[in-house]
Design a protein around this motif. Structure first.
Motif, PDB file in Angstrom:
ATOM      1  N   LEU A   1      38.639  41.976  34.271  1.00  0.00           N
ATOM      2  CA  LEU A   1      38.703  41.265  35.544  1.00  0.00           C
ATOM      3  C   LEU A   1      40.002  40.469  35.691  1.00  0.00           C
ATOM      4  O   LEU A   1      40.522  40.322  36.801  1.00  0.00           O
ATOM      5  CB  LEU A   1      37.493  40.347  35.686  1.00  0.00           C
ATOM      6  N   LEU A   2      40.532  39.970  34.584  1.00  0.00           N
ATOM      7  CA  LEU A   2      41.827  39.288  34.641  1.00  0.00           C
ATOM      8  C   LEU A   2      42.929  40.256  35.085  1.00  0.00           C
ATOM      9  O   LEU A   2      43.849  39.874  35.818  1.00  0.00           O
ATOM     10  CB  LEU A   2      42.166  38.663  33.289  1.00  0.00           C
TER      11      LEU A   2
ATOM     12  N   ALA B   1      45.087  40.100  38.744  1.00  0.00           N
ATOM     13  CA  ALA B   1      46.514  39.884  38.437  1.00  0.00           C
ATOM     14  C   ALA B   1      46.763  38.589  37.679  1.00  0.00           C
ATOM     15  O   ALA B   1      47.744  37.881  37.923  1.00  0.00           O
ATOM     16  CB  ALA B   1      47.345  39.928  39.718  1.00  0.00           C
ATOM     17  N   LEU B   2      45.862  38.259  36.737  1.00  0.00           N
ATOM     18  CA  LEU B   2      46.060  37.111  35.847  1.00  0.00           C
ATOM     19  C   LEU B   2      45.897  37.534  34.385  1.00  0.00           C
ATOM     20  O   LEU B   2      45.160  36.908  33.626  1.00  0.00           O
ATOM     21  CB  LEU B   2      45.072  35.988  36.181  1.00  0.00           C
TER      22      LEU B   2
ATOM     23  N   GLN C   1      41.152  30.397  43.052  1.00  0.00           N
ATOM     24  CA  GLN C   1      40.425  31.263  43.985  1.00  0.00           C
ATOM     25  C   GLN C   1      40.151  32.615  43.347  1.00  0.00           C
ATOM     26  O   GLN C   1      39.050  33.173  43.436  1.00  0.00           O
ATOM     27  CB  GLN C   1      41.248  31.473  45.270  1.00  0.00           C
ATOM     28  N   ARG C   2      41.149  33.159  42.680  1.00  0.00           N
ATOM     29  CA  ARG C   2      40.997  34.484  42.060  1.00  0.00           C
ATOM     30  C   ARG C   2      40.013  34.450  40.891  1.00  0.00           C
ATOM     31  O   ARG C   2      39.256  35.397  40.687  1.00  0.00           O
ATOM     32  CB  ARG C   2      42.364  35.002  41.616  1.00  0.00           C
ATOM     33  N   VAL C   3      40.026  33.344  40.144  1.00  0.00           N
ATOM     34  CA  VAL C   3      39.069  33.211  39.037  1.00  0.00           C
ATOM     35  C   VAL C   3      37.638  33.156  39.579  1.00  0.00           C
ATOM     36  O   VAL C   3      36.721  33.757  39.008  1.00  0.00           O
ATOM     37  CB  VAL C   3      39.390  31.961  38.181  1.00  0.00           C
TER      38      VAL C   3
ATOM     39  N   ALA D   1      32.414  35.922  40.112  1.00  0.00           N
ATOM     40  CA  ALA D   1      31.364  36.526  40.933  1.00  0.00           C
ATOM     41  C   ALA D   1      31.235  38.027  40.651  1.00  0.00           C
ATOM     42  O   ALA D   1      30.132  38.569  40.626  1.00  0.00           O
ATOM     43  CB  ALA D   1      31.675  36.292  42.410  1.00  0.00           C
ATOM     44  N   LEU D   2      32.365  38.687  40.421  1.00  0.00           N
ATOM     45  CA  LEU D   2      32.341  40.134  40.179  1.00  0.00           C
ATOM     46  C   LEU D   2      31.843  40.489  38.779  1.00  0.00           C
ATOM     47  O   LEU D   2      31.416  41.625  38.541  1.00  0.00           O
ATOM     48  CB  LEU D   2      33.744  40.721  40.377  1.00  0.00           C
TER      49      LEU D   2
END
Length: 361
Positions: A118-119, A123-124, A141-143, A148-149
Motif C-alpha cells: 500500500l505504501l 507513492a510513499l 491523507q494518503r496514509v 482504509a484499503l
C-alpha cells in the motif's frame, strides 16, 4: 462480489426532523460517485447510513445486491475515511496502515507485506517507519486512504477528507485520489460541498438540498444542463434573470426580464405566462451585440482584473449584478467603469428553469 451500492427509497429522521427524504439511486460497481451540497443538506447522513452507523427510518440499503439491514459497520464491506482522518499519532505509518488487519488477527509478516504494497500504491515507499506526526498534510491523507484499503473493502466512503488542506494541496490530492481509485478499481463514495472536487473527480454527482436529491448526472451535464434553479445557482457561477415567459417554441423560451426579453433553452417545456428564471454563466457572455433576444445593455459597475481573466460587473435589477468573464486576449477592449456597454450570449448556452429556491437565499 459486486461493489455496487443501491439506495431504495431511503428516509432518515431524527425526531420530527427529516434529514434525508426518499433517496433512491444506484451507484455502479467501481464508480467514483460524489454527493454534493451545502452543509446540512443530508449528504453525510447518507454516508453514515451506507456505512451502518445510522439505520434508515425507512427504505433499504443494498451493497452488492445484499440488504444491509441488521449488519453493523464492522461487518459491512465498507471502510470510512473521516474528515479528521483519525490517525494514531504515536504509531508508525505502517502500524497505522495495518491497524485494521491487526484487529482482525493477521500475523505480523502478512501485515508488513500489505503495508509495503500500500505504501507503493500511495507513492510513499520506505516511509513506513516514520511517525504520522512527521508527515505533511497530503501524506497523512494518503496514509488514511491506505489504512482504509488495507482491509480490502468493496466500497470506500470518504467524508470531506480534503477540507482541511490548503487550496493547492487540495487540487493536487484530487488528482492523486482519482488515480488511486482507478488503480484499485473499487467503488468510491465521496462527500463534499466543494464543486471543484465533485466535478473534477467524479464519474457521476448527486446534488442535494434540504435532504433531497435534485439531480444525478456526470459533472458536465450538471454544469451545462442543471435540472433546477437550486442546481443552477449552486454549481458554479451563474447569472439568474427572473421573469415571465412571453414566447415558447422549438427554439426555446423567451423571458421578459429586467434586462429585456431574453431567450434560452427550455428543457422543462415551460409555457407562456409561467414564472421562470433564465440562467446564463459569466463565461458564456461576450462583449458586443448579438441577437436582439440575447443582448443586454447596461452600465459597468466594476472591472476586476484577475490575470488570465477579467470579471466585469454590470448593473442589474435591484441589488443583483450581471457578471461577465472575459479572457485576457478575448479580442474586445474592456469598457471602463461607469460606461454603458452591450454584451451578448449564445441562447444555446442559456437555460430557462421553473421559478424555485436558489442557493445562498
Amino acid at each position: 462480489m459486486s461493489s455496487g451500492v443501491e439506495l431504495d427509497h431511503i428516509t432518515v429522521k431524527f425526531g420530527n426532523f427529516t434529514a434525508v427524504k426518499d433517496a433512491t439511486l444506484d451507484i455502479k460497481s467501481g464508480e467514483f460517485f460524489s454527493f454534493l451540497g451545502p452543509s446540512g443538506c443530508g449528504k453525510t447522513t447518507i454516508l453514515r447510513t451506507v456505512s451502518g452507523f445510522l439505520d434508515p427510518s425507512s427504505g433499504v440499503v443494498r451493497i452488492g445486491g445484499e440488504d444491509m439491514a441488521g449488519i453493523g459497520p464492522n461487518k459491512r464491506p465498507t471502510a470510512l475515511i473521516f474528515q479528521n482522518l483519525a490517525l494514531f499519532p504515536l504509531m508508525t505509518v505502517s502500524e497505522n496502515i495495518t491497524y485494521g488487519l491487526r484487529v482482525r488477527g493477521a500475523d505480523k509478516a502478512a501485515r508488513m507485506k500489505r503495508a509495503d504494497e500500500l505504501l507503493e500504491l500511495i507513492a510513499l515507499p520506505d516511509q513506513g517507519k516514520k511517525l504520522v506526526s512527521e508527515l505533511s498534510g497530503g501524506q497523512k491523507q494518503r496514509v488514511a486512504i491506505a489504512r482504509a484499503l488495507a482491509v480490502e473493502p468493496k466500497v470506500l466512503l470518504l467524508d470531506e477528507p480534503l477540507s482541511a488542506l490548503d487550496l493547492k494541496l487540495r487540487q493536487h490530492m484530487r488528482n492523486e485520489l482519482r488515480e488511486i481509485q482507478k488503480r484499485v478499481g473499487i467503488t468510491f463514495i465521496y462527500i463534499t460541498h466543494d464543486q471543484g472536487e465533485a466535478l473534477t473527480m467524479s464519474d457521476r454527482v448527486a446534488v442535494m438540498s434540504d435532504g433531497e436529491i435534485l439531480q444525478i448526472s456526470d459533472g458536465k451535464t450538471i454544469y451545462d444542463s442543471p435540472a433546477t434553479s437550486f442546481v443552477a445557482s449552486f454549481v458554479g457561477e451563474n447569472n439568474p434573470m427572473p421573469g415571465t415567459i412571453t414566447k415558447a417554441g422549438k427554439t426555446g423560451a423567451v423571458l421578459k426580464t429586467a434586462f429585456g426579453e431574453l431567450r434560452g433553452a427550455n428543457p422543462h417545456g415551460l409555457k407562456v405566462g409561467d414564472k421562470a428564471i433564465l440562467f446564463v454563466r459569466p463565461e458564456s457572455i461576450s462583449l458586443g451585440k448579438g441577437a436582439a433576444d440575447a443582448t443586454i445593455t447596461s452600465q459597468i459597475l466594476n472591472v476586476a482584473f484577475e490575470g488570465n481573466v477579467s470579471h466585469i460587473f454590470m448593473k442589474g435589477a435591484g441589488k443583483k449584478e450581471l457578471s461577465v468573464t472575459v479572457g485576457r486576449h478575448g479580442g474586445a477592449e474592456i469598457p471602463a467603469k461607469g460606461a454603458k456597454a452591450a454584451v451578448s450570449y449564445d441562447p444555446g448556452y442559456a437555460v430557462v428553469l421553473p421559478e424555485g429556491k436558489m442557493a445562498r437565499e
